[in-house]
Design a protein around this motif. Structure first.
Motif, PDB file in Angstrom:
ATOM      1  N   ASP A  19      52.763   6.072  12.450  1.00  0.00           N
ATOM      2  CA  ASP A  19      53.152   5.523  13.747  1.00  0.00           C
ATOM      3  C   ASP A  19      53.892   6.531  14.618  1.00  0.00           C
ATOM      4  O   ASP A  19      54.266   6.222  15.744  1.00  0.00           O
ATOM      5  CB  ASP A  19      53.995   4.255  13.571  1.00  0.00           C
ATOM      6  CG  ASP A  19      55.247   4.493  12.743  1.00  0.00           C
ATOM      7  OD1 ASP A  19      55.257   5.409  11.920  1.00  0.00           O
ATOM      8  OD2 ASP A  19      56.231   3.745  12.922  1.00  0.00           O
ATOM      9  N   GLY A  20      54.066   7.739  14.122  1.00  0.00           N
ATOM     10  CA  GLY A  20      54.710   8.794  14.904  1.00  0.00           C
ATOM     11  C   GLY A  20      53.767   9.909  15.285  1.00  0.00           C
ATOM     12  O   GLY A  20      54.214  10.968  15.738  1.00  0.00           O
ATOM     13  N   GLY A  21      52.449   9.672  15.108  1.00  0.00           N
ATOM     14  CA  GLY A  21      51.500  10.755  15.362  1.00  0.00           C
ATOM     15  C   GLY A  21      50.340  10.377  16.253  1.00  0.00           C
ATOM     16  O   GLY A  21      49.308  11.052  16.248  1.00  0.00           O
ATOM     17  N   LEU A  22      50.475   9.322  17.036  1.00  0.00           N
ATOM     18  CA  LEU A  22      49.353   8.876  17.866  1.00  0.00           C
ATOM     19  C   LEU A  22      49.091   9.850  19.016  1.00  0.00           C
ATOM     20  O   LEU A  22      50.009  10.495  19.531  1.00  0.00           O
ATOM     21  CB  LEU A  22      49.622   7.488  18.461  1.00  0.00           C
ATOM     22  CG  LEU A  22      49.489   6.275  17.543  1.00  0.00           C
ATOM     23  CD1 LEU A  22      50.600   6.222  16.519  1.00  0.00           C
ATOM     24  CD2 LEU A  22      49.475   4.982  18.385  1.00  0.00           C
ATOM     25  N   ARG A  23      47.837   9.906  19.453  1.00  0.00           N
ATOM     26  CA  ARG A  23      47.497  10.610  20.686  1.00  0.00           C
ATOM     27  C   ARG A  23      47.976   9.752  21.867  1.00  0.00           C
ATOM     28  O   ARG A  23      47.777   8.530  21.868  1.00  0.00           O
ATOM     29  CB  ARG A  23      45.992  10.801  20.793  1.00  0.00           C
ATOM     30  CG  ARG A  23      45.353  11.602  19.670  1.00  0.00           C
ATOM     31  CD  ARG A  23      43.840  11.596  19.817  1.00  0.00           C
ATOM     32  NE  ARG A  23      43.178  12.285  18.706  1.00  0.00           N
ATOM     33  CZ  ARG A  23      41.858  12.319  18.539  1.00  0.00           C
ATOM     34  NH1 ARG A  23      41.059  11.687  19.406  1.00  0.00           N
ATOM     35  NH2 ARG A  23      41.330  12.975  17.514  1.00  0.00           N
ATOM     36  N   PRO A  24      48.588  10.370  22.879  1.00  0.00           N
ATOM     37  CA  PRO A  24      49.028   9.570  24.038  1.00  0.00           C
ATOM     38  C   PRO A  24      47.905   8.743  24.660  1.00  0.00           C
ATOM     39  O   PRO A  24      48.117   7.579  25.034  1.00  0.00           O
ATOM     40  CB  PRO A  24      49.559  10.627  25.007  1.00  0.00           C
ATOM     41  CG  PRO A  24      50.028  11.735  24.119  1.00  0.00           C
ATOM     42  CD  PRO A  24      49.037  11.768  22.987  1.00  0.00           C
ATOM     43  N   GLN A  25      46.701   9.306  24.760  1.00  0.00           N
ATOM     44  CA  GLN A  25      45.602   8.549  25.341  1.00  0.00           C
ATOM     45  C   GLN A  25      45.250   7.345  24.480  1.00  0.00           C
ATOM     46  O   GLN A  25      44.896   6.276  24.995  1.00  0.00           O
ATOM     47  CB  GLN A  25      44.368   9.435  25.521  1.00  0.00           C
ATOM     48  CG  GLN A  25      43.221   8.752  26.266  1.00  0.00           C
ATOM     49  CD  GLN A  25      43.620   8.313  27.662  1.00  0.00           C
ATOM     50  OE1 GLN A  25      44.106   9.109  28.463  1.00  0.00           O
ATOM     51  NE2 GLN A  25      43.422   7.026  27.976  1.00  0.00           N
ATOM     52  N   THR A  26      45.364   7.482  23.186  1.00  0.00           N
ATOM     53  CA  THR A  26      45.098   6.352  22.296  1.00  0.00           C
ATOM     54  C   THR A  26      46.118   5.243  22.513  1.00  0.00           C
ATOM     55  O   THR A  26      45.767   4.050  22.492  1.00  0.00           O
ATOM     56  CB  THR A  26      45.108   6.825  20.830  1.00  0.00           C
ATOM     57  OG1 THR A  26      44.029   7.750  20.637  1.00  0.00           O
ATOM     58  CG2 THR A  26      44.937   5.663  19.868  1.00  0.00           C
TER      59      THR A  26
END
Length: 394
Positions: A19-26
């Protein structure tokens, strides 16, 4: 050690929060899909900047708010699947060949998923990401660590969940959350159960809280690894002074740790035990700066502990919040702490030795992937650390 070499170097990641590694666009796409309207920005660039600035702000409430937003969009099977798949793909593109991705199933239940549904969605996403990464020419293996929250009362339930999926993509267990006031001993039933089941677990310890947290994680709970563990330096003195005092006096000397004569260093009983027992430390330099667990990259304890031959490993913690990757962490250590390709290879082999998968599988990755990868970059022999199929101390 060029930036391109750092990216191509085989890397192993043991401490990375899903939960700390998402792509901003995602985050934007998933928020739109589930009708979540509380994001602080409406374009990917601005949103990514907000996450990094919030984590850098020094405000704990603002830092914690970042996870409110990522968790909000990870409450459906589709959202979890996509985030997990992209996690594997992003790590592989950065040269990571083995990773353990940790997350707390109990934090993904607000839209009707069961604990089992959460695990199965993440596992499916990781398998999809592995397949896509392999097709792109970047093979990777990713296993999951199931995390229980320290302040909650679900640790035994999550431990039992991890055991149910131990042969289906889950390789270990973790507890996370605020250390102060929530000692790991609150969860002894879970740890005793895991030991009876011969299962691996790590414990977040020695980051925000000091030596008592580390001692309890090791001696009371029997942790296989320490999540962060950076405060083990509280049990180290230099010229008779506590490590923190010595660092304060050298905070303007970027070469202080690399130039330090090691005969001036003394280990306390706990630090010596951690080194003697080869207990792995999952260190996350950029994240530690954001939480004030270290003053700078140049004076981050990882450099001294590496020189003292503790079982240190290099990790990202939260890639989105820290704006980082494994290559970026290595680049910072190269530029600010004088690390070489040999240093990176050493911590990579440490991490692979410490992974929560069977020994023969770890050894195969070391001998067949990691050593040849570094040999190709250095133009020489594969290097020390594993010899003749036997893992040597490191």
């Amino acid at each position: 050690m060029s930036t391109d070499e750092l990216r191509r170097a085989p890397k192993v990641l043991l401490h990375d929060h899903l939960d700390g590694g998402l792509r901003p666009q995602t985050v934007l796409d998933l928020a739109a899909a589930v009708g979540y309207d509380d994001l602080p920005a409406t374009d990917a660039e601005s949103l990514g900047t907000w996450f990094r600035e919030s984590a850098d702000s020094g405000s704990l409430p603002r830092y914690l708010e970042t996870f409110d937003h990522t968790l909000a969009v990870m409450q459906t099977r589709e959202g979890l699947f996509r985030v997990a798949s992209e996690c594997a793909q992003d790590l592989a593109a950065d040269g990571v060949v083995y990773a353990e991705s940790r997350y707390a199933p109990e934090q993904h239940l607000t839209r009707g998923l069961t604990l089992e549904g959460v695990v199965e969605a993440v596992n499916a996403g990781l398998r999809d990401g592995e397949a896509r990464a392999a097709a792109a020419g970047h093979p990777i293996r990713v296993t999951a660590l199931l995390t229980a929250m320290r302040h909650a009362a679900k640790s035994t339930e999550i431990a039992e969940l991890a055991i149910r999926y131990r042969d289906d993509g889950v390789s270990g267990f973790d507890i996370a959350g605020a250390e102060a006031g929530y000692p790991p001993t609150r969860h002894l039933d879970a740890f005793e159960y895991l030991r009876r089941e011969n299962f691996h677990f790590t414990i977040h310890a020695g980051e925000a809280f000091g030596l008592p947290s580390i001692w309890e994680a090791i001696q009371w709970c029997g942790a296989d690894r320490l999540g962060h563990g950076v405060r083990i330096v509280d049990d180290i003195t230099i010229d008779g002074s506590p490590y923190a005092d010595w660092v304060e006096g050298h905070k303007h000397d970027a070469d202080a740790l690399t130039a330090l004569e090691l005969d001036r260093v003394r280990l306390g009983r706990l630090a010596a035990y951690v080194r003697d027992k080869r207990i792995p430390l999952e260190m996350c330099p950029s994240s530690n700066l954001q939480t004030s667990a270290a003053p700078s990259i140049a004076l981050h304890p990882i450099t001294l502990l590496r020189r003292l031959r503790f079982r240190v490993t290099l990790n990202t913690d939260n890639r989105l919040m820290s704006g980082t990757t494994m290559s970026r962490e290595a680049e910072l250590l190269r530029d600010e702490a004088g690390w070489s390709l040999d240093d990176l290879r050493w911590v990579t082999i440490n991490a692979m030795k410490s992974a929560f998968i069977p020994f023969d599988e770890r050894l195969a990755l070391i001998d067949d992937v990691i050593k040849p990868g570094y040999a190709a970059l250095s133009g020489g022999a594969a290097g020390e650390g594993v010899s003749g199929g036997v893992v040597s101390p490191a």
